[in-house]
Design a protein around this motif. Structure first.
Motif, PDB file in Angstrom:
ATOM      1  N   LEU A   1     -10.428   5.298  -0.355  1.00  0.00           N
ATOM      2  CA  LEU A   1      -9.756   6.586  -0.508  1.00  0.00           C
ATOM      3  C   LEU A   1      -8.243   6.449  -0.621  1.00  0.00           C
ATOM      4  CD1 LEU A   1     -11.860   8.615   2.070  1.00  0.00           C
ATOM      5  CD2 LEU A   1     -12.226   8.368  -0.407  1.00  0.00           C
ATOM      6  N   ILE A   2      -7.726   5.257  -0.339  1.00  0.00           N
ATOM      7  CA  ILE A   2      -6.286   4.983  -0.473  1.00  0.00           C
ATOM      8  C   ILE A   2      -6.074   3.479  -0.618  1.00  0.00           C
ATOM      9  CG2 ILE A   2      -5.921   4.905   2.038  1.00  0.00           C
ATOM     10  CD1 ILE A   2      -3.069   6.144   1.423  1.00  0.00           C
ATOM     11  N   GLU A   3      -5.053   3.130  -1.379  1.00  0.00           N
ATOM     12  CA  GLU A   3      -4.600   1.750  -1.509  1.00  0.00           C
ATOM     13  C   GLU A   3      -3.077   1.791  -1.435  1.00  0.00           C
ATOM     14  OE1 GLU A   3      -5.027  -2.067  -4.559  1.00  0.00           O
ATOM     15  OE2 GLU A   3      -6.355  -0.344  -4.768  1.00  0.00           O
ATOM     16  N   ILE A   4      -2.504   0.854  -0.699  1.00  0.00           N
ATOM     17  CA  ILE A   4      -1.050   0.823  -0.511  1.00  0.00           C
ATOM     18  C   ILE A   4      -0.539  -0.571  -0.858  1.00  0.00           C
ATOM     19  CG2 ILE A   4       0.863   1.107   1.109  1.00  0.00           C
ATOM     20  CD1 ILE A   4      -1.012   2.858   2.825  1.00  0.00           C
ATOM     21  N   GLU A   5       0.531  -0.613  -1.646  1.00  0.00           N
ATOM     22  CA  GLU A   5       1.188  -1.866  -2.029  1.00  0.00           C
ATOM     23  C   GLU A   5       2.644  -1.779  -1.569  1.00  0.00           C
ATOM     24  OE1 GLU A   5       2.828  -3.947  -6.135  1.00  0.00           O
ATOM     25  OE2 GLU A   5       1.422  -2.293  -6.263  1.00  0.00           O
ATOM     26  N   VAL A   6       3.164  -2.849  -0.974  1.00  0.00           N
ATOM     27  CA  VAL A   6       4.560  -2.822  -0.544  1.00  0.00           C
ATOM     28  C   VAL A   6       5.298  -4.081  -0.985  1.00  0.00           C
ATOM     29  CG1 VAL A   6       4.012  -1.411   1.499  1.00  0.00           C
ATOM     30  CG2 VAL A   6       4.266  -3.883   1.758  1.00  0.00           C
ATOM     31  N   THR A   7       6.604  -3.923  -1.104  1.00  0.00           N
ATOM     32  CA  THR A   7       7.531  -5.033  -1.313  1.00  0.00           C
ATOM     33  C   THR A   7       8.554  -4.955  -0.196  1.00  0.00           C
ATOM     34  OG1 THR A   7       7.257  -4.870  -3.714  1.00  0.00           O
ATOM     35  CG2 THR A   7       9.184  -6.076  -2.905  1.00  0.00           C
ATOM     36  N   ALA A   8       8.792  -6.096   0.438  1.00  0.00           N
ATOM     37  CA  ALA A   8       9.767  -6.160   1.533  1.00  0.00           C
ATOM     38  C   ALA A   8      10.788  -7.256   1.216  1.00  0.00           C
ATOM     39  CB  ALA A   8       9.066  -6.464   2.857  1.00  0.00           C
ATOM     40  N   ARG A   9      11.932  -7.108   1.817  1.00  0.00           N
ATOM     41  CA  ARG A   9      12.979  -8.131   1.706  1.00  0.00           C
ATOM     42  C   ARG A   9      13.136  -8.766   3.072  1.00  0.00           C
ATOM     43  NH1 ARG A   9      19.165  -7.389  -0.272  1.00  0.00           N
ATOM     44  NH2 ARG A   9      19.597  -9.603  -0.559  1.00  0.00           N
ATOM     45  N   HIS A  10      12.922 -10.066   3.117  1.00  0.00           N
ATOM     46  CA  HIS A  10      12.971 -10.799   4.373  1.00  0.00           C
ATOM     47  C   HIS A  10      14.369 -10.682   4.982  1.00  0.00           C
ATOM     48  CE1 HIS A  10      12.488 -14.093   7.228  1.00  0.00           C
ATOM     49  NE2 HIS A  10      11.192 -13.962   7.024  1.00  0.00           N
ATOM     50  N   PRO A  11      14.447 -10.486   6.299  1.00  0.00           N
ATOM     51  CA  PRO A  11      15.763 -10.376   6.931  1.00  0.00           C
ATOM     52  C   PRO A  11      16.561 -11.675   6.767  1.00  0.00           C
ATOM     53  CG  PRO A  11      14.044 -10.535   8.594  1.00  0.00           C
ATOM     54  CD  PRO A  11      13.354 -10.420   7.261  1.00  0.00           C
ATOM     55  N   ALA A  12      17.834 -11.511   6.540  1.00  0.00           N
ATOM     56  CA  ALA A  12      18.700 -12.699   6.323  1.00  0.00           C
ATOM     57  C   ALA A  12      18.860 -13.490   7.598  1.00  0.00           C
ATOM     58  CB  ALA A  12      20.059 -12.258   5.814  1.00  0.00           C
TER      59      ALA A  12
END
Length: 126
Positions: free
Chosen positions: A115-126
């Motif tokens: 009923l739902i699909e979620i895709e994410v992009t994250a930026r690793h902490p420096a």
């Protein structure tokens, strides 16, 4: 540096993808559904599915050294756009601090139970 992250889902081997890929400072989490990958079960309601999606995504992000606060982009895909408001409380808890760029798409998913699909992009902490 490229790191592949798996959830242990049989889908990953069957289809040929990773739950997430870390490439330098970027973390790309594949479209993630509400399956409990350990039991390969899925709830019948969108509210429970979105909570499981978020647990699955949190696990992948954690393995990459990130949290929801590092997410810069999120895409929500739902077969029924009318279900989206039911997801907002859970999504606000997960993304309310980071407030990533977001898109909601109404489209069919691979399995009618999804009923739902979620895709994410994250930026690793420096």
């Amino acid at each position: 540096m490229r790191q592949l992250i798996t959830s242990g889902s049989s889908f990953e081997n069957d289809i040929g993808y990773s739950r997430a890929v870390v490439d330098g400072e970027w973390v790309f989490v594949s479209g993630t559904t509400g399956f409990d990958y350990a039991a390969m079960t899925i709830a019948a309601d969108v509210e429970t599915q979105v909570e499981q999606c978020l647990r699955n995504i949190a696990a992948a992000l954690g393995e990459a050294g990130c949290t929801f606060e590092h997410v810069v982009r999120v895409r929500y895909i739902l077969p029924n756009a009318a279900d989206f408001p039911k997801c907002w409380p859970a999504l606000r808890r997960a993304f309310g601090t980071a407030r990533p760029a977001a898109t909601m798409i109404a489209a069919g998913l691979a399995d009618p139970r999804m009923l739902i699909e979620i895709e994410v992009t994250a930026r690793h902490p420096a």
